[in-house]
Scaffold this motif. Structure first.
Motif, PDB file in Angstrom:
ATOM      1  N   ILE A 204      24.381 145.875  47.287  1.00 26.23           N
ATOM      2  CA  ILE A 204      23.556 146.510  46.257  1.00 26.23           C
ATOM      3  C   ILE A 204      22.370 147.243  46.884  1.00 26.23           C
ATOM      4  O   ILE A 204      22.063 148.387  46.525  1.00 26.23           O
ATOM      5  N   VAL A 205      21.703 146.589  47.843  1.00 24.74           N
ATOM      6  CA  VAL A 205      20.546 147.217  48.485  1.00 24.74           C
ATOM      7  C   VAL A 205      20.977 148.452  49.279  1.00 24.74           C
ATOM      8  O   VAL A 205      20.329 149.508  49.217  1.00 24.74           O
ATOM      9  N   CYS A 206      22.068 148.338  50.015  1.00 28.41           N
ATOM     10  CA  CYS A 206      22.580 149.490  50.771  1.00 28.41           C
ATOM     11  C   CYS A 206      22.966 150.634  49.836  1.00 28.41           C
ATOM     12  O   CYS A 206      22.724 151.809  50.139  1.00 28.41           O
ATOM     13  N   ALA A 207      23.568 150.292  48.698  1.00 24.48           N
ATOM     14  CA  ALA A 207      24.002 151.318  47.751  1.00 24.48           C
ATOM     15  C   ALA A 207      22.814 152.069  47.161  1.00 24.48           C
ATOM     16  O   ALA A 207      22.861 153.294  46.982  1.00 24.48           O
TER      17      ALA A 207
ATOM     18  N   VAL B 258      21.009 132.774  54.161  1.00 20.52           N
ATOM     19  CA  VAL B 258      21.111 133.414  52.846  1.00 20.52           C
ATOM     20  C   VAL B 258      19.723 133.661  52.266  1.00 20.52           C
ATOM     21  O   VAL B 258      19.451 134.739  51.710  1.00 20.52           O
ATOM     22  N   ILE B 259      18.839 132.698  52.407  1.00 20.51           N
ATOM     23  CA  ILE B 259      17.469 132.859  51.904  1.00 20.51           C
ATOM     24  C   ILE B 259      16.763 133.980  52.652  1.00 20.51           C
ATOM     25  O   ILE B 259      16.068 134.818  52.042  1.00 20.51           O
ATOM     26  N   GLN B 260      16.946 134.013  53.965  1.00 24.11           N
ATOM     27  CA  GLN B 260      16.312 135.062  54.773  1.00 24.11           C
ATOM     28  C   GLN B 260      16.787 136.439  54.356  1.00 24.11           C
ATOM     29  O   GLN B 260      15.995 137.369  54.181  1.00 24.11           O
TER      30      GLN B 260
ATOM     31  N   ALA C 214      16.073 141.515  51.487  1.00 25.81           N
ATOM     32  CA  ALA C 214      16.685 142.407  50.493  1.00 25.81           C
ATOM     33  C   ALA C 214      15.734 142.660  49.334  1.00 25.81           C
ATOM     34  O   ALA C 214      15.631 143.792  48.836  1.00 25.81           O
ATOM     35  N   LEU C 215      15.035 141.614  48.886  1.00 26.43           N
ATOM     36  CA  LEU C 215      14.079 141.771  47.799  1.00 26.43           C
ATOM     37  C   LEU C 215      12.949 142.717  48.197  1.00 26.43           C
ATOM     38  O   LEU C 215      12.539 143.582  47.405  1.00 26.43           O
TER      39      LEU C 215
END
Length: 288
Positions: free
Chosen positions: A28-31, A137-139, A144-145
């Motif tokens: 999603i972030v890449c998109a 995953v948290i990292q 990403a956020l």
């Protein structure tokens, strides 16, 4: 085995849950970023930064510190080097990009080759999404956020800079600052995507969703919606396919994105052909 069982079974394993979360988030972030990269003509820059971070990631793994730090340092450092080569020599920007990213990528390969054999760093090149821990995953989620928030907060300025740099400068936006805004978002996004598909295939996630959305619409606002939807769908299909068919997870996701682009290009071509046919049949009605 029914559809519901096919859907639920992989979720019984922590490694698949971690893989799904990470890959969907990274996609999603890449998109989102890919929409601006496509419109700005920065496909090669995305390729450069995604490969140039390799030495930083390798050094981070060897030194035992967060890979985010190494990737960001080398990602932004690559951009600075590209600017230096472009300004201090007679070569054009595309040549400068090619020289810098291939050299840094080669340095990363050399570092991998001299690392003690008990340390396997191939996952940096090809991704290791099935081996992620909860901490990983948290990292990824935090980075990403940050990347998504940065792009959303600056979306109007970025869009104006991409479509009309002259007007952006006329109303007080500094092109140099906006360029760095986009580059920082690119570096952060590359860091997120590396965990999912590795250094080599990050560029596909940075370009393909935006290109697919561009084939379907010319409205940039709609592109920002379509691209993440396409990317998230490909992430889910690719990972489920890799689970049931025993395929490479990262490779499966990228193949799905390539297939999605092919479908989008076909649909877009058919729509343009239909529009031309309507125009030829009744130009007055179409004009109205």
């Amino acid at each position: 085995m029914g559809f519901w069982e096919l859907l639920i079974t992989p979720l019984g394993y922590d490694f698949m849950v971690h893989a799904l979360i990470t890959t969907v988030v990274a996609s999603i972030v890449c998109a989102l970023l890919s929409c601006w990269l496509i419109m700005a003509g920065w496909s090669l820059m995305g390729d450069a930064v995604s490969h140039a971070v390799l030495p930083g990631v390798v050094l981070a793994y060897i030194g035992g510190f967060p890979y985010v730090i190494g990737a960001l340092i080398f990602g932004l450092g690559a951009v600075v080097l590209i600017g230096v080569v472009r300004q201090r020599t007679r070569v054009r920007e595309d040549a400068a990009i090619g020289i810098v990213f291939t050299t840094l990528f080669a340095i990363g390969m050399v570092l991998i080759s001299v690392t003690p054999s008990q340390t396997d760093l191939n996952h940096i090149l090809f991704g290791s999404v099935l081996g992620l821990s909860r901490g990983d995953v948290i990292q990824v989620g935090v980075v990403a956020l940050l990347a998504a928030a940065w792009m959303i907060f600056k979306r109007r300025d970025l869009t104006l800079y991409v479509f009309d740099p002259g007007h952006a400068q006329a109303i007080g936006l500094r092109p140099g600052r906006m360029r760095w805004t986009l580059l920082i978002a690119l570096a952060l996004t590359v860091v997120v995507a590396i965990q999912a598909v590795g250094v080599i295939m990050v560029v596909a996630m940075l370009i393909t969703p935006g290109a697919a959305a561009f084939c379907l619409t010319r409205r940039f606002g709609l592109m920002l919606v379509l691209a993440p939807v396409i990317a998230a769908g490909c992430a889910l299909i690719g990972l489920y396919g890799s689970y049931y068919l025993d395929l490479s997870p990262g490779g499966s996701v990228v193949v799905c994105q390539g297939a999605a682009f092919a479908v989008a290009a076909l649909v877009g071509g058919l729509r343009r052909h239909a529009a031309r046919s309507r125009l030829a049949a009744d130009p007055v009605a179409v004009a109205r």
